[in-house]
Write a protein that holds these residues in place. Structure first.
Motif, PDB file in Angstrom:
ATOM      1  N   GLU A  78       2.445 -13.874  18.049  1.00 38.30           N
ATOM      2  CA  GLU A  78       2.540 -15.196  18.668  1.00 38.30           C
ATOM      3  C   GLU A  78       2.931 -15.087  20.135  1.00 38.30           C
ATOM      4  N   ARG A  79       3.819 -14.132  20.449  1.00 33.74           N
ATOM      5  CA  ARG A  79       4.211 -13.955  21.850  1.00 33.74           C
ATOM      6  C   ARG A  79       3.052 -13.420  22.683  1.00 33.74           C
ATOM      7  N   LEU A  80       2.220 -12.603  22.059  1.00 32.74           N
ATOM      8  CA  LEU A  80       1.023 -12.125  22.772  1.00 32.74           C
ATOM      9  C   LEU A  80       0.069 -13.277  23.056  1.00 32.74           C
ATOM     10  N   ASP A  81       0.149 -14.305  22.228  1.00 26.78           N
ATOM     11  CA  ASP A  81      -0.696 -15.494  22.371  1.00 26.78           C
ATOM     12  C   ASP A  81      -2.178 -15.125  22.319  1.00 26.78           C
ATOM     13  N   ALA A  82      -2.503 -14.119  21.520  1.00 27.32           N
ATOM     14  CA  ALA A  82      -3.901 -13.709  21.382  1.00 27.32           C
ATOM     15  C   ALA A  82      -4.548 -14.504  20.264  1.00 27.32           C
ATOM     16  N   PRO A  83      -5.786 -14.953  20.458  1.00 22.07           N
ATOM     17  CA  PRO A  83      -6.494 -15.664  19.381  1.00 22.07           C
ATOM     18  C   PRO A  83      -6.601 -14.787  18.132  1.00 22.07           C
ATOM     19  N   ILE A  84      -6.675 -15.438  16.988  1.00 21.08           N
ATOM     20  CA  ILE A  84      -6.778 -14.692  15.732  1.00 21.08           C
ATOM     21  C   ILE A  84      -7.971 -13.748  15.763  1.00 21.08           C
ATOM     22  N   PHE A  85      -9.078 -14.187  16.330  1.00 20.68           N
ATOM     23  CA  PHE A  85     -10.272 -13.347  16.386  1.00 20.68           C
ATOM     24  C   PHE A  85      -9.998 -12.045  17.140  1.00 20.68           C
ATOM     25  N   VAL A  86      -9.265 -12.135  18.227  1.00 22.65           N
ATOM     26  CA  VAL A  86      -8.942 -10.928  19.008  1.00 22.65           C
ATOM     27  C   VAL A  86      -8.080  -9.985  18.173  1.00 22.65           C
ATOM     28  N   VAL A  87      -7.125 -10.551  17.434  1.00 24.83           N
ATOM     29  CA  VAL A  87      -6.277  -9.727  16.559  1.00 24.83           C
ATOM     30  C   VAL A  87      -7.138  -9.007  15.521  1.00 24.83           C
ATOM     31  N   LEU A  88      -8.105  -9.715  14.947  1.00 27.45           N
ATOM     32  CA  LEU A  88      -8.982  -9.108  13.941  1.00 27.45           C
ATOM     33  C   LEU A  88      -9.809  -7.979  14.550  1.00 27.45           C
ATOM     34  N   MET A  89     -10.269  -8.157  15.782  1.00 26.77           N
ATOM     35  CA  MET A  89     -11.033  -7.096  16.455  1.00 26.77           C
ATOM     36  C   MET A  89     -10.149  -5.871  16.706  1.00 26.77           C
ATOM     37  N   MET A  90      -8.894  -6.116  17.056  1.00 29.68           N
ATOM     38  CA  MET A  90      -7.955  -5.004  17.258  1.00 29.68           C
ATOM     39  C   MET A  90      -7.732  -4.254  15.952  1.00 29.68           C
ATOM     40  N   LEU A  91      -7.682  -4.985  14.847  1.00 29.11           N
ATOM     41  CA  LEU A  91      -7.506  -4.341  13.543  1.00 29.11           C
ATOM     42  C   LEU A  91      -8.690  -3.443  13.220  1.00 29.11           C
ATOM     43  N   ALA A 101     -10.305   1.807  11.987  1.00 25.19           N
ATOM     44  CA  ALA A 101     -11.402   2.774  12.076  1.00 25.19           C
ATOM     45  C   ALA A 101     -10.887   4.140  12.518  1.00 25.19           C
ATOM     46  N   LEU A 102      -9.948   4.156  13.450  1.00 23.46           N
ATOM     47  CA  LEU A 102      -9.372   5.426  13.904  1.00 23.46           C
ATOM     48  C   LEU A 102      -8.469   6.033  12.836  1.00 23.46           C
ATOM     49  N   LEU A 103      -7.641   5.214  12.208  1.00 23.69           N
ATOM     50  CA  LEU A 103      -6.746   5.720  11.159  1.00 23.69           C
ATOM     51  C   LEU A 103      -7.538   6.267   9.982  1.00 23.69           C
ATOM     52  N   ASN A 104      -8.700   5.700   9.736  1.00 23.61           N
ATOM     53  CA  ASN A 104      -9.535   6.125   8.616  1.00 23.61           C
ATOM     54  C   ASN A 104     -10.084   7.539   8.803  1.00 23.61           C
ATOM     55  N   LEU A 105     -10.061   8.043  10.032  1.00 15.58           N
ATOM     56  CA  LEU A 105     -10.488   9.420  10.265  1.00 15.58           C
ATOM     57  C   LEU A 105      -9.540  10.407   9.585  1.00 15.58           C
ATOM     58  N   LEU A 106      -8.290   9.986   9.373  1.00 19.34           N
ATOM     59  CA  LEU A 106      -7.287  10.872   8.786  1.00 19.34           C
ATOM     60  C   LEU A 106      -7.030  10.571   7.321  1.00 19.34           C
ATOM     61  N   ILE A 107      -6.964   9.284   6.962  1.00 22.46           N
ATOM     62  CA  ILE A 107      -6.717   8.885   5.571  1.00 22.46           C
ATOM     63  C   ILE A 107      -7.998   8.247   5.059  1.00 22.46           C
ATOM     64  N   THR A 108      -8.795   9.010   4.334  1.00 20.28           N
ATOM     65  CA  THR A 108     -10.144   8.571   3.972  1.00 20.28           C
ATOM     66  C   THR A 108     -10.230   7.898   2.615  1.00 20.28           C
ATOM     67  N   ARG A 165     -13.060  -3.837   5.365  1.00 22.43           N
ATOM     68  CA  ARG A 165     -14.298  -3.225   4.876  1.00 22.43           C
ATOM     69  C   ARG A 165     -15.099  -2.627   6.031  1.00 22.43           C
ATOM     70  N   ILE A 166     -15.210  -3.381   7.117  1.00 23.87           N
ATOM     71  CA  ILE A 166     -15.990  -2.933   8.266  1.00 23.87           C
ATOM     72  C   ILE A 166     -15.399  -1.652   8.841  1.00 23.87           C
ATOM     73  N   ALA A 167     -14.097  -1.675   9.101  1.00 25.82           N
ATOM     74  CA  ALA A 167     -13.441  -0.537   9.747  1.00 25.82           C
ATOM     75  C   ALA A 167     -13.386   0.684   8.843  1.00 25.82           C
ATOM     76  N   ASP A 168     -13.165   0.459   7.547  1.00 26.80           N
ATOM     77  CA  ASP A 168     -12.975   1.567   6.613  1.00 26.80           C
ATOM     78  C   ASP A 168     -14.272   2.319   6.326  1.00 26.80           C
ATOM     79  N   SER A 169     -15.383   1.611   6.307  1.00 24.96           N
ATOM     80  CA  SER A 169     -16.627   2.206   5.832  1.00 24.96           C
ATOM     81  C   SER A 169     -17.268   3.159   6.838  1.00 24.96           C
ATOM     82  N   CYS A 170     -17.441   2.671   8.071  1.00 19.51           N
ATOM     83  CA  CYS A 170     -18.316   3.392   9.001  1.00 19.51           C
ATOM     84  C   CYS A 170     -17.789   4.761   9.417  1.00 19.51           C
TER      85      CYS A 170
END
Length: 522
Positions: free
Chosen positions: A394-407, A412-419, A451-456
């Motif tokens: 909330e303090r970042l005041d970023a739209p929910i969509f931006v938060v989802l893109m950050m996720l 996707a990067l974390l999935n390189l290690l924990i598959t 699903r998007i981040a984990d798969s690719c």
């Protein structure tokens, strides 16, 4: 099937490809990932760290207001004598109450019958037989994505069959293997069918959402509209990348002289005519089963509906694992009977028992996950993390969509290690779902983003067991094929699919289309 993953140093010998920044990066990923413990032990390490953190935070008097009730939630010390007694006494309940445990057991009882009967292999094999040359890539992409319902068996069945399909139309069987691997691994979560993994994901998401809202329910069908469209889009993207990019290097995928490739899962010892008749009859049973469910839902007072006559909040959707299991049991038993595999009704429980053995490693992992999540909730740290994390957003005041893109980028990067998809989701869902709920995100939307981040990125990390399995398959055609060989082909496709799937989600979110029945995207 004979093993194809065991190779010798001599088999791996071959010209060393030039070292690039990407290969150096992936080598570092492999080294770091190899230092991580098995997911089972990883969750126990996190369990111990969480217990220590609870003692520290409890001593500091850390507390927050419960977003659901407004009451103060103070962190409880898990290392006190009374707490240890309570936690140990609740170990069995925590495990048995962990939703995915029952889901996996129930679903596999029926799926095992369809698998052990040879029905699933026959359907996949016939789907790839006699495909026209111009459609072979798209056909493999679609079949690969749909076959994710077979779980790990999809790789064992589809990859060798894709090699045969490519070879029959004069193309490299090794490229066929790579396309099949990409379609299962990167596009498998974009599947119109409700697979066991979908039910597991929904169960984990529900438990995480109830940290904030005790009445929250995430259904396995909550992403079906999105994943159905995604399957076609990703199949098209993978086909385009294969024909426009990967095919330019297809001439390099030349099998060694005399290489025969992997053995294919053995076919049943039955005639073509018998198999065709059995498949037709099984198809009729499948239609009859699904038709019966539809008809049973028509009466307003149907027991398959909810107490108020609702469809989404109904017995059918809340008990979807039971109906999936029954469906596969019926079609599998029909096929087994008509192909002469059943000597008696006693064979069916044997099929089921064999299927349960195949998921034993998952059940062991679930024990560690269930205890970690139970402690995470019991200490109150889950609520503290969710509330404070939401405050940061909330303090970042970023739209929910931006938060989802950050996720998407972070996962996707974390999935390189924990598959392990279920292990990573269990670890992240308990944090990101409550945190994003408090800023207005729908848990079903967060599940779609995962699903998007984990798969690719699964297709480019050597930490994935299916990645190594595919390298082994490639080596049955060319002994010098290695990790670099596979990465050089999967990297452009995986990145293209990640970008395309993210763009599809962005469009979906902008338009405001529902992700599934009763599951708004925002």
């Amino acid at each position: 099937m004979r093993s194809t993953t065991m190779t010798t140093d001599a088999q791996l010998a071959g010209p060393t490809p030039p070292r690039t920044r990407m290969t150096a990066f992936l080598a570092r990923v492999e080294r770091v990932g190899n230092r991580l413990p098995h997911p089972f032990w990883l969750f126990w390490v996190l369990f111990v760290l969480l217990a220590v953190a609870s003692a520290v935070l409890s001593a500091a008097g850390v507390s927050v207001a419960d977003p659901a009730t407004g009451d103060a939630v103070t962190v409880r010390n898990a290392l006190s004598a009374d707490s240890i007694r309570e936690l140990v006494s609740g170990t069995q309940e925590s495990y048995l109450a962990f939703g995915p445990v029952g889901t996996v057991l129930i679903t596999m009882l029926g799926l095992a019958v369809a698998d052990r009967s040879g029905l699933l292999e026959a359907v996949v094999r016939r789907s790839l037989a006699r495909v026209r040359p111009g459609w072979v890539v798209f056909a493999v992409c679609i079949v690969g994505a749909m076959s994710k319902i077979l779980e790990y068996s999809a790789y064992v069945v589809v990859i060798p069959l894709a090699a045969i399909a490519f070879r029959q139309v004069g193309r490299s069987p090794m490229l066929g293997m790579i396309v099949a691997f990409l379609s299962i691994n990167a596009a498998g979560d974009a599947n119109p069918f409700i697979a066991p993994g979908d039910v597991i994901f929904a169960d984990i998401a529900t438990q995480a959402a109830r940290i904030v809202d005790p009445s929250a329910v995430v259904r396995p069908t909550d992403n079906t509209y999105f994943t159905t469209v995604s399957a076609l889009v990703l199949a098209g993207v993978l086909t385009l990348v294969t024909e426009r990019v990967l095919a330019r290097r297809e001439h390099e995928l030349v099998p060694d002289p005399g290489a025969t490739g992997p053995s294919v899962a053995p076919r049943l010892d039955i005639s073509e005519a018998v198999e065709k008749r059995a498949l037709r009859a099984t198809g009729l049973v499948a239609v009859a089963f699904l038709g019966s469910l539809v008809l049973a839902m028509v009466p307003a007072g149907s027991p398959l509906r909810g107490e108020d006559g609702g469809i989404l909040e109904s017995t059918l959707f809340s008990g979807i694992a039971v109906f999936i299991s029954l469906f596969f049991f019926c079609v599998g038993a029909t096929f087994a009977q008509l192909t002469g595999q059943l000597r008696g009704s006693a064979d069916l429980p044997l099929f089921m028992a064999d299927g349960l053995r195949s998921v034993a490693p998952l059940l062991v992992l679930f024990f560690a996950i269930s205890q970690f999540l139970a402690l995470f909730s019991w200490t109150g740290i889950s609520t503290v993390v969710a509330v404070n994390g939401a405050d940061v957003l909330e303090r970042l005041d970023a739209p929910i969509f931006v938060v989802l893109m950050m996720l998407i980028g972070g996962i996707a990067l974390l999935n390189l290690l924990i598959t392990s998809g279920s292990a990573l989701w269990a670890l992240l869902a308990s944090v990101i779902i409550p945190m994003t709920q408090l800023i207005g995100a729908n848990p079903a939307t967060v599940m779609a983003v995962y699903r998007i981040a984990d798969s690719c990125t699964n297709s480019i990390t050597p930490m994935s067991s299916t990645f190594i399995l595919t390298v082994g398959y490639l080596q049955t055609y060319r002994k010098s094929a290695g990790i670099g060989t596979l990465v050089s082909y999967t990297l452009p496709a995986a990145l293209a699919m990640l970008v395309a799937w993210t763009a599809l989600f962005a469009l979906w979110y902008a338009v405001g289309l529902p992700l599934g029945p009763g599951a708004p995207v925002r």
